[in-house]
Design a protein around this motif. Structure first.
Motif, PDB file in Angstrom:
ATOM      1  N   UNK A  12      32.029 -28.249 -57.523  1.00 55.27           N
ATOM      2  CA  UNK A  12      30.674 -27.879 -57.904  1.00 55.27           C
ATOM      3  C   UNK A  12      30.449 -28.047 -59.402  1.00 55.27           C
ATOM      4  N   UNK A  13      31.434 -27.674 -60.194  1.00 51.47           N
ATOM      5  CA  UNK A  13      31.323 -27.809 -61.648  1.00 51.47           C
ATOM      6  C   UNK A  13      31.214 -29.273 -62.061  1.00 51.47           C
ATOM      7  N   UNK A  14      32.008 -30.131 -61.439  1.00 47.07           N
ATOM      8  CA  UNK A  14      31.963 -31.565 -61.745  1.00 47.07           C
ATOM      9  C   UNK A  14      30.638 -32.187 -61.319  1.00 47.07           C
ATOM     10  N   UNK A  15      29.971 -31.574 -60.362  1.00 50.99           N
ATOM     11  CA  UNK A  15      28.673 -32.078 -59.898  1.00 50.99           C
ATOM     12  C   UNK A  15      27.534 -31.605 -60.790  1.00 50.99           C
ATOM     13  N   UNK A  16      27.634 -30.377 -61.314  1.00 52.64           N
ATOM     14  CA  UNK A  16      26.514 -29.770 -62.044  1.00 52.64           C
ATOM     15  C   UNK A  16      26.566 -30.059 -63.541  1.00 52.64           C
TER      16      UNK A  16
ATOM     17  N   UNK B 162      19.632 -34.348 -54.757  1.00 50.50           N
ATOM     18  CA  UNK B 162      20.430 -35.118 -55.729  1.00 50.50           C
ATOM     19  C   UNK B 162      21.018 -34.257 -56.840  1.00 50.50           C
ATOM     20  N   UNK B 163      20.321 -33.172 -57.216  1.00 52.78           N
ATOM     21  CA  UNK B 163      20.765 -32.344 -58.329  1.00 52.78           C
ATOM     22  C   UNK B 163      20.777 -30.875 -57.912  1.00 52.78           C
TER      23      UNK B 163
ATOM     24  N   UNK C 201      11.011 -29.793 -52.966  1.00 53.29           N
ATOM     25  CA  UNK C 201      12.128 -29.746 -53.922  1.00 53.29           C
ATOM     26  C   UNK C 201      12.594 -31.147 -54.312  1.00 53.29           C
ATOM     27  N   UNK C 202      12.650 -32.040 -53.326  1.00 53.21           N
ATOM     28  CA  UNK C 202      13.135 -33.399 -53.594  1.00 53.21           C
ATOM     29  C   UNK C 202      12.160 -34.156 -54.500  1.00 53.21           C
ATOM     30  N   UNK C 203      10.865 -34.054 -54.214  1.00 58.33           N
ATOM     31  CA  UNK C 203       9.858 -34.739 -55.039  1.00 58.33           C
ATOM     32  C   UNK C 203       9.868 -34.181 -56.461  1.00 58.33           C
ATOM     33  N   UNK C 204      10.019 -32.867 -56.570  1.00 58.91           N
ATOM     34  CA  UNK C 204      10.083 -32.239 -57.895  1.00 58.91           C
ATOM     35  C   UNK C 204      11.265 -32.794 -58.696  1.00 58.91           C
ATOM     36  N   UNK C 205      12.419 -32.887 -58.081  1.00 58.04           N
ATOM     37  CA  UNK C 205      13.597 -33.397 -58.785  1.00 58.04           C
ATOM     38  C   UNK C 205      13.438 -34.877 -59.148  1.00 58.04           C
ATOM     39  N   UNK C 206      12.881 -35.667 -58.236  1.00 55.57           N
ATOM     40  CA  UNK C 206      12.684 -37.098 -58.516  1.00 55.57           C
ATOM     41  C   UNK C 206      11.725 -37.298 -59.691  1.00 55.57           C
ATOM     42  N   UNK C 207      10.602 -36.604 -59.683  1.00 53.90           N
ATOM     43  CA  UNK C 207       9.599 -36.787 -60.744  1.00 53.90           C
ATOM     44  C   UNK C 207      10.137 -36.298 -62.089  1.00 53.90           C
TER      45      UNK C 207
END
Length: 412
Positions: free
Chosen positions: A73-77, A174-175, A193-199
């Protein structure tokens, strides 16, 4: 001062590409006729999205550290958080240094040369413009491809598992962000949530690569002007001491030659000042860039090592490549600036200065002495940036990665 659109087309063409990237994150240059929405409203919307996204990342990261730290999780965040912070700093630097950048662009453009160039100068200019073009393509296309792959892979994986394999798997983002609702509850919350992260990441990406490509392009253009100046000094000839030719006396030839040399010296001094201005704009940013890049690349490499599937491995490997390319271009063009400005000394020395009088030799001596301290981008005005800097970053990153990998292998 001359207007941007009045500058030579070959000069403004690579800069327009950089401005187009920055415009996607609502950072504009030389755009007086923008609509009220584009000039006032859109920047607020993008900044609100990006800041909210960064706060969401911060909240999630704080939760990771409050519990038992999971290396996966740390390596991802952590690398995503650091990249976002780095992009915000780059965007803030470009916005706060806007006036200095405009002044640099207009001054360099006003002295840009398109006429009275010999074949060698034309050929060398074309070669440098190709390098600027390829650096832009590498920075932009590879970064965009890696970013969209990273952002869309979780969606494709979720849809494949849910609708093809018919598995009740978790809906992936993704994040790792913190939201005030449960994205696993239904598809609507997941889509929001996905659209928010993409934009939000769209703005972050263009802060990141837009600022990088602009500074790299300006460094390349300054290097080009220094290269042209090298040939001017190499072909400079001392005074003509022969008899009068076609009514022109030897004394008049002496004044004309001296004025020509003084013109080249003034041009050299102005290029040095513009190089120092560019270094003022980006030296602090480069320091943070170099110091944080080793950490970011290390964590992305660790994330690729501990990946739980081929998709995560490919995503993190792509992120490493996308981060290395702009860093390499920064170091390469800084070294090019260093070589081209320092090369003025060699060109002046290799001219036929020994046939000139004492004043002519003294003027060239000052040029040689000043050129022995070449211009360069620096880290905090201390360490000049070159390809050896890039090599040092790779070496440090590999050391960190080896240490982290050993610790991970020992615990497993």
């Amino acid at each position: 001062m001359v207007e941007f659109n009045q500058l030579p087309e070959e000069y403004i063409k690579p800069l327009r590409l950089c401005f187009d990237l920055l415009a996607k994150s609502s950072i504009t240059f030389f755009e007086p006729n923008l609509s009220w929405y584009t000039k006032k409203v859109r920047p607020i919307i993008i900044k609100t999205y990006v800041c909210t996204y960064f706060i969401s990342l911060t909240v999630y990261l704080s939760r990771v550290f409050r519990k038992n730290v999971d290396i996966h999780e740390l390596a991802h965040v952590l690398p995503i958080y650091t990249v976002t912070f780095q992009a915000l700093l780059k965007g803030m630097n470009t916005i706060t240094k806007n006036d200095q950048l405009i002044s640099l662009i207009l001054q360099l453009g006003a002295m840009w040369r398109t006429e009275n160039l010999n074949e060698v100068q034309v050929r060398r200019k074309e070669e440098l413009f190709k390098k600027i073009k390829y650096s832009y393509i590498a920075c932009y296309r590879i970064t965009i491809i890696a970013a969209w792959q990273y952002m869309l892979a979780p969606l494709c994986q979720t849809l494949f598992q849910r609708f093809v394999l018919r598995q009740e798997s978790r809906m992936l983002l993704p994040f790792a962000c913190s939201f005030p609702f449960d994205i696993q509850q239904n598809w609507i919350f997941y889509a929001i949530a996905y659209i928010f992260e993409l934009y939000s990441m769209h703005g972050v990406i263009h802060y990141f690569i837009g600022s990088d490509t602009l500074l790299i392009t300006l460094t390349g253009l300054l290097s080009t002007d220094f290269v042209l100046l090298q040939d001017d000094f190499l072909n400079t000839k001392p005074i003509v001491t022969s008899m009068a030719i076609e009514g022109v006396t030897a004394s008049h030839c002496e004044i004309t030659t001296e004025n020509s040399l003084i013109h080249l010296i003034k041009r050299h001094q102005k290029l040095i000042k513009l190089s120092e201005l560019l270094d003022d704009i980006c030296s602090k940013l480069i320091f943070f860039n170099l110091s944080s890049s080793t950490v970011i690349i290390t964590f992305f490499a660790i994330a690729a090592k501990v990946a739980r599937g081929p998709v995560d491995m490919i995503n993190n490997f792509g992120a490493v490549v996308a981060l290395l390319i702009p860093l390499f271009n920064f170091c390469y063009f800084s070294q090019l600036l260093r070589q081209s400005s320092g090369g003025v000394a060699d060109s002046a020395y290799n001219s036929i200065w020994y046939k000139g009088d004492k004043k002519y030799k003294k003027l060239l001596w000052f040029v040689i002495r000043r050129s022995q301290k070449p211009c360069s981008l620096t880290s905090m005005k201390y360490n000049p940036i070159s390809l050896s800097t890039f090599s040092a970053v790779l070496s440090t990153t590999w050391s960190y990665f080896s240490l982290a990998s050993s610790l991970y292998d020992d615990t497993n």
